[in-house]
Design an enzyme around this catalytic site. Sequence first.
Site, PDB file in Angstrom:
ATOM      1  N   CYS A 139      20.163  22.261  58.646  1.00  0.00           N
ATOM      2  CA  CYS A 139      18.898  21.477  58.413  1.00  0.00           C
ATOM      3  C   CYS A 139      18.499  21.697  56.638  1.00  0.00           C
ATOM      4  O   CYS A 139      18.714  22.725  56.252  1.00  0.00           O
ATOM      5  CB  CYS A 139      17.568  21.952  58.893  1.00  0.00           C
ATOM      6  SG  CYS A 139      15.860  21.150  58.277  1.00  0.00           S
ATOM      7  N   LYS A 194      36.074  48.798  77.870  1.00  0.00           N
ATOM      8  CA  LYS A 194      35.439  48.258  78.665  1.00  0.00           C
ATOM      9  C   LYS A 194      36.253  47.452  79.780  1.00  0.00           C
ATOM     10  O   LYS A 194      37.380  47.009  79.495  1.00  0.00           O
ATOM     11  CB  LYS A 194      34.427  47.176  77.980  1.00  0.00           C
ATOM     12  CG  LYS A 194      33.530  47.631  77.123  1.00  0.00           C
ATOM     13  CD  LYS A 194      32.749  48.743  77.669  1.00  0.00           C
ATOM     14  CE  LYS A 194      31.435  49.115  77.273  1.00  0.00           C
ATOM     15  NZ  LYS A 194      30.457  47.894  76.930  1.00  0.00           N
ATOM     16  N   ASP A 243      26.747  53.107  83.837  1.00  0.00           N
ATOM     17  CA  ASP A 243      25.556  51.681  83.725  1.00  0.00           C
ATOM     18  C   ASP A 243      24.369  52.075  84.175  1.00  0.00           C
ATOM     19  O   ASP A 243      23.894  51.849  85.157  1.00  0.00           O
ATOM     20  CB  ASP A 243      26.092  50.742  84.419  1.00  0.00           C
ATOM     21  CG  ASP A 243      25.277  49.371  84.003  1.00  0.00           C
ATOM     22  OD1 ASP A 243      24.953  49.422  82.854  1.00  0.00           O
ATOM     23  OD2 ASP A 243      25.767  48.300  84.535  1.00  0.00           O
ATOM     24  N   CYS A 275      12.187  19.128  62.316  1.00  0.00           N
ATOM     25  CA  CYS A 275      11.506  18.462  61.092  1.00  0.00           C
ATOM     26  C   CYS A 275      11.819  17.231  60.782  1.00  0.00           C
ATOM     27  O   CYS A 275      11.296  16.573  59.895  1.00  0.00           O
ATOM     28  CB  CYS A 275      11.436  19.270  59.869  1.00  0.00           C
ATOM     29  SG  CYS A 275      13.115  19.324  59.114  1.00  0.00           S
ATOM     30  N   GLU A 299      35.821  59.743  79.755  1.00  0.00           N
ATOM     31  CA  GLU A 299      34.677  59.834  80.880  1.00  0.00           C
ATOM     32  C   GLU A 299      34.242  58.753  81.315  1.00  0.00           C
ATOM     33  O   GLU A 299      34.329  57.752  80.566  1.00  0.00           O
ATOM     34  CB  GLU A 299      33.624  60.752  80.488  1.00  0.00           C
ATOM     35  CG  GLU A 299      33.060  60.193  79.113  1.00  0.00           C
ATOM     36  CD  GLU A 299      31.900  61.091  78.483  1.00  0.00           C
ATOM     37  OE1 GLU A 299      30.801  61.172  79.345  1.00  0.00           O
ATOM     38  OE2 GLU A 299      32.364  61.815  77.588  1.00  0.00           O
ATOM     39  N   CYS A 307      17.583  17.063  61.561  1.00  0.00           N
ATOM     40  CA  CYS A 307      16.822  18.251  62.290  1.00  0.00           C
ATOM     41  C   CYS A 307      15.868  17.932  63.591  1.00  0.00           C
ATOM     42  O   CYS A 307      15.001  17.098  63.069  1.00  0.00           O
ATOM     43  CB  CYS A 307      16.368  19.182  61.180  1.00  0.00           C
ATOM     44  SG  CYS A 307      15.333  20.592  61.955  1.00  0.00           S
ATOM     45  N   CYS A 356      10.514  22.949  57.025  1.00  0.00           N
ATOM     46  CA  CYS A 356      10.962  22.888  58.493  1.00  0.00           C
ATOM     47  C   CYS A 356      10.494  24.091  59.195  1.00  0.00           C
ATOM     48  O   CYS A 356      10.427  25.304  58.992  1.00  0.00           O
ATOM     49  CB  CYS A 356      12.435  23.231  58.636  1.00  0.00           C
ATOM     50  SG  CYS A 356      13.322  23.100  60.221  1.00  0.00           S
ATOM     51  N   LYS A 397      32.004  55.339  81.757  1.00  0.00           N
ATOM     52  CA  LYS A 397      30.709  54.951  81.177  1.00  0.00           C
ATOM     53  C   LYS A 397      29.693  54.487  81.984  1.00  0.00           C
ATOM     54  O   LYS A 397      29.793  53.381  82.893  1.00  0.00           O
ATOM     55  CB  LYS A 397      31.013  54.063  80.034  1.00  0.00           C
ATOM     56  CG  LYS A 397      29.779  53.349  79.057  1.00  0.00           C
ATOM     57  CD  LYS A 397      30.083  52.373  78.479  1.00  0.00           C
ATOM     58  CE  LYS A 397      28.866  51.992  77.451  1.00  0.00           C
ATOM     59  NZ  LYS A 397      27.668  51.557  78.091  1.00  0.00           N
ATOM     60  N   TYR A 446      26.116  63.925  79.085  1.00  0.00           N
ATOM     61  CA  TYR A 446      27.598  63.588  78.395  1.00  0.00           C
ATOM     62  C   TYR A 446      27.362  64.088  76.959  1.00  0.00           C
ATOM     63  O   TYR A 446      28.508  63.757  76.308  1.00  0.00           O
ATOM     64  CB  TYR A 446      27.569  62.398  78.740  1.00  0.00           C
ATOM     65  CG  TYR A 446      26.932  61.326  78.172  1.00  0.00           C
ATOM     66  CD1 TYR A 446      26.831  60.916  76.798  1.00  0.00           C
ATOM     67  CD2 TYR A 446      26.393  60.456  79.229  1.00  0.00           C
ATOM     68  CE1 TYR A 446      25.934  60.014  76.556  1.00  0.00           C
ATOM     69  CE2 TYR A 446      25.333  59.435  78.759  1.00  0.00           C
ATOM     70  CZ  TYR A 446      25.174  59.196  77.311  1.00  0.00           C
ATOM     71  OH  TYR A 446      24.262  58.351  76.965  1.00  0.00           O
TER      72      TYR A 446
END
Length: 746
Positions: free
Chosen positions: A443, A320, A130, A428, A126, A425, A449, A128, A232
């Site tokens: 890091c 899809k 949206d 920090c 069936e 990082c 941090c 799909k 459905y």
Amino acid sequence: MQNERPVEDLTKAEAGEELARLAEVLSQADAAYHQADAPILSDAEYDALKRRNRALEDRFPDLKRVDSPSDRVGAAPAEGFGKIRHEKRMLSLGNAFADEDVQEFDLRIRRYLNLSADAPLAYTAEPKIDGLSLSLRYEQGKLVYAATRGDGETGEDVTANARTIAQIPHNLTGAPEVLEVRGEVYMTKADFEALNAQGSRVFANPRNAAAGSLRQIDPEVTRARPLSFFAYAWGVLSEPLAETQFDSIKRLETLGFTINPLTRLCSGPADMLEHYRQIESQRPDLGYDIDGVVYKVNDLALQERLGFRATTPRWAIAHKFPAETAWTRLEAIDIQVGRTGALSPVARLAPINVGGVLVSNATLHNEDYIAGRDSKGEPIREGRDIRIGDWVQVYRAGDVIPKVADVDLSRRPEDAEPYHFPQTCPECGSAAVREPGDSTHRCTGGLICPAQAVEKLKHFVSRDALDIDGLGAKQIEMFFTDDQLPIREPADIFTLKARDAGNLTKLKNRDGFGERSAAKLFDAIDERRRIPLARLLFGLGIRHLGEVAAADLARHFGSWEALIGAVDQAAPAAARQLAADEAEHEERARAADAGRRAEVKKARDAIWEAPGLPEGAKAAWDDLVGIEGVGAVLAVSLVTTLTQERERASINRLIAQLTDILPPEARATESPVAGKTLVFTGTLTRMTRAEAKARAEALGAKVAGSVSAKTDLLIAGEAAGSKAEKAAALGVEVIDEDAWIALIGG
């Protein structure tokens, strides 16, 4: 898609880095889609990302994250609506993107059910839709309530709004006494264009318009919006609608619901794919948006046997449609620091519409990807690096998040310079280290941090962890920087009320709070002083420890004390495992041919066989890694985290604030295997291993992956091998498959 590497080609380090990236992007997408009705990813792309995430976790189960998108459905209900808890969860679907995925779906079903390749197996197919998922509950033929999917367990009460939709009946004749009808609220393209022409608000697409219209506080606003509904599926039933999916949908139609006219019964993958292409060809002329085709096993008895994974049914999948690409300018590269310290490069783009969604950010993965090479040093994009100022190709869909796919060198600015990945990082200033075999810089700042600390706290209070009402990500950020009532570690949450009582600047007098909201927050915090062990473990934010694995650990150990005792005992062995991994990595770097692979095993064995391992450490380690779903990588992460001095002290302060850590709920205590630890080995002929495991856990048993002294029963199929020998040596009871079937009652 070009440059996209199959999951099978990724190293473990690359997979871990990609899982971190997927978790972050999908979390943002959940909030945007389900709470703000302003998605940053299309439905097709979102589901595709979850599929990629699932595939990575299936290949590397010990890399599963604490914030794994596989354990999430939707997002928490938005404020402003009442909440309705679904008696039967509303789940998402797994995804297929190619013909081979659909064929593999069919093979997977057959393997699970132990069906031959030529055995008849029908599916429904069936479109799909949206739109926005909705559950309608009828009792004695009358509509009682309507709820959105929400997070799959709890949705928003939109009953008054749903009653304004013409295709939702208020009363049913001939329906079961209790009937939950599930389907999709959507808006046709013509109605969407007419709504936008009114000019009161311009929506980006029909899905946004439908979601925003249904989730109005004033039902009269919803009534004025042209919404439609396709049924459905169903949730709770007092009696079956029919014996098959197709006939059940037809039964809903006779009760007065609109079902999609393109729903068809298919005899197998070839038939399913033919119908997929028919629907795809009709897509532009349907009058409403779809993003794929959903396949479901038709026989409901087989659906029952197949059951569910954490958030998806085994018996259904969404195939899809493909998406699009676009070219735009890369304006900057930012570095984001995640909860585990991973430094993730993000492309800041000149906004571009890709597949109907405005994209301004995309992942750049890691240092190697930017430089135009993979983790092995081999060129990707023919070695073209990515630089600020470049014109880059962006794509969204398939197996990836929005990603920079390629570079147009003919449009590169003359002053564009190669990008140098930061060695410190940005949050920090601590060193950012890339360990051997890892493609990610991390890091080293740990608790100092702020980015890591804040993200860990956000995770701790998240829906699947402690889920403290009124204390979300926004509040955590506020409290983290507060000088009067700071929250810098989990224990601080539970001392907030006492500290507020002794503070001159009361919480009730601050922006965003009043006397009532402050009191409600304190009450919500106190309610979480009694917390299930699995939620606590998940909330600690231990790297690689997802919700499912946390539940497995909780079931296995039963209490915090038992788990922490086992962790402490296994710590020396975990250190050996780490050393063995490092030795293996070094040896593999030298072992270029098969003749030297034996050196890899020797390097590992030498580590484990060295003297000095305390008594009981190896047994505790074997017990830990023998838990189904817990591998060596996760076990090392768990032990390392819980035995680090600063982490342990912080956790101990938290434990001191809790009044009760609840064991897992008892399951099927009257079954003959309840509470026992089982191991399956060999080939089963009457049911698959996956089905046997699911049945055992449903009956209250624990299923382990290896035999140990704690094993109560080994079920041995054909060609049982070494596990049967070890069970005999340990005195563990061994039975065959027929005895197993008889034991559980058929």
